[in-house]
Write a protein that holds these residues in place. Sequence first.
Motif, short mmCIF file in Angstrom:
data_model
loop_
_atom_site.label_atom_id
_atom_site.label_comp_id
_atom_site.label_asym_id
_atom_site.label_seq_id
_atom_site.Cartn_x
_atom_site.Cartn_y
_atom_site.Cartn_z
N VAL A 192 -9.41 3.56 -1.55
CA VAL A 192 -8.49 2.60 -2.13
C VAL A 192 -8.26 2.99 -3.69
CG1 VAL A 192 -7.34 0.26 -2.71
CG2 VAL A 192 -8.39 0.81 -0.55
N GLN A 213 -3.99 3.87 -0.12
CA GLN A 213 -5.12 3.98 0.65
C GLN A 213 -4.82 4.99 1.85
OE1 GLN A 213 -5.20 0.17 2.44
NE2 GLN A 213 -4.44 -0.94 0.84
N LYS A 256 0.99 -1.30 -0.13
CA LYS A 256 -0.06 0.05 0.01
C LYS A 256 0.74 1.45 0.00
CE LYS A 256 -0.95 0.59 4.80
NZ LYS A 256 -2.18 0.72 6.00
#
Length: 244
Positions: A183, A173, A156
């Motif tokens: 997201v 995110q 992420k």
Amino acid sequence: MTTVPTRTRVLAGAALAAGLFCSAAPAFAALTSPEATAYVVSADALNNNVAVPPQPLSTYPPGGTQTLVGLTVGPFATDATLTATTAGDPTLGTSSASATVDHLTLTLGPALTGDLTGVQATCSADPNGPTGNGVIASGTLTVLGIPTTLQANAPKNTSVTVPGLGSVTLNEQSTDANDVLTVNAVHIVLLPALGGANVIVGHVECGGAPAAGAVPMIDTQVGVIGGSLAAAAVLGTVYYRRRA
């Protein structure tokens, strides 16, 4: 030196403890009902291309699946199917979302192109919080014939700088004050010289909520501390009255 009466010290201590307990309690903002959003592509206006609103777009409530078979608009071109799906259950306080496309090409300028395969963004949420992920199977961004390979299944918030183009965040995110998770599988921000436009591929949002009819539970340790402080305040009051 002035001596503070015992009963005054007891009352002050109880009041201080109660005050500390109240001030330590964290503020928490939460949704009253679950929600979700999903779309596959969106873009600000750039170069000679018009802005592309989120599409296909699905939101919960009411939820459901929205699809587009093929797309040629703004910087995007594909003959694949774009799919956005959302769902939820207010009884359980849950929500979910997904946005997928198998293959997509990008034209970001006269010598700026991109190619993405296997784009998938997903998220889910319940009363305990949200989780999600945004991935691509493969991808490249090409500037003046020089390609930059994008990482598949990136962790992420993986950031990539593409010279002459701008920045790319993979599996982007973030969570807002209401614990709603956003997201983006791919988020491209072009250089100011190119208009500073945002291009998003694979976008989902999920927020949970207390289950319908659920009674908020108090953490055991918090309950014990709160009870002890309340008892201290009561005993202090009783002691004061007896001494008065």
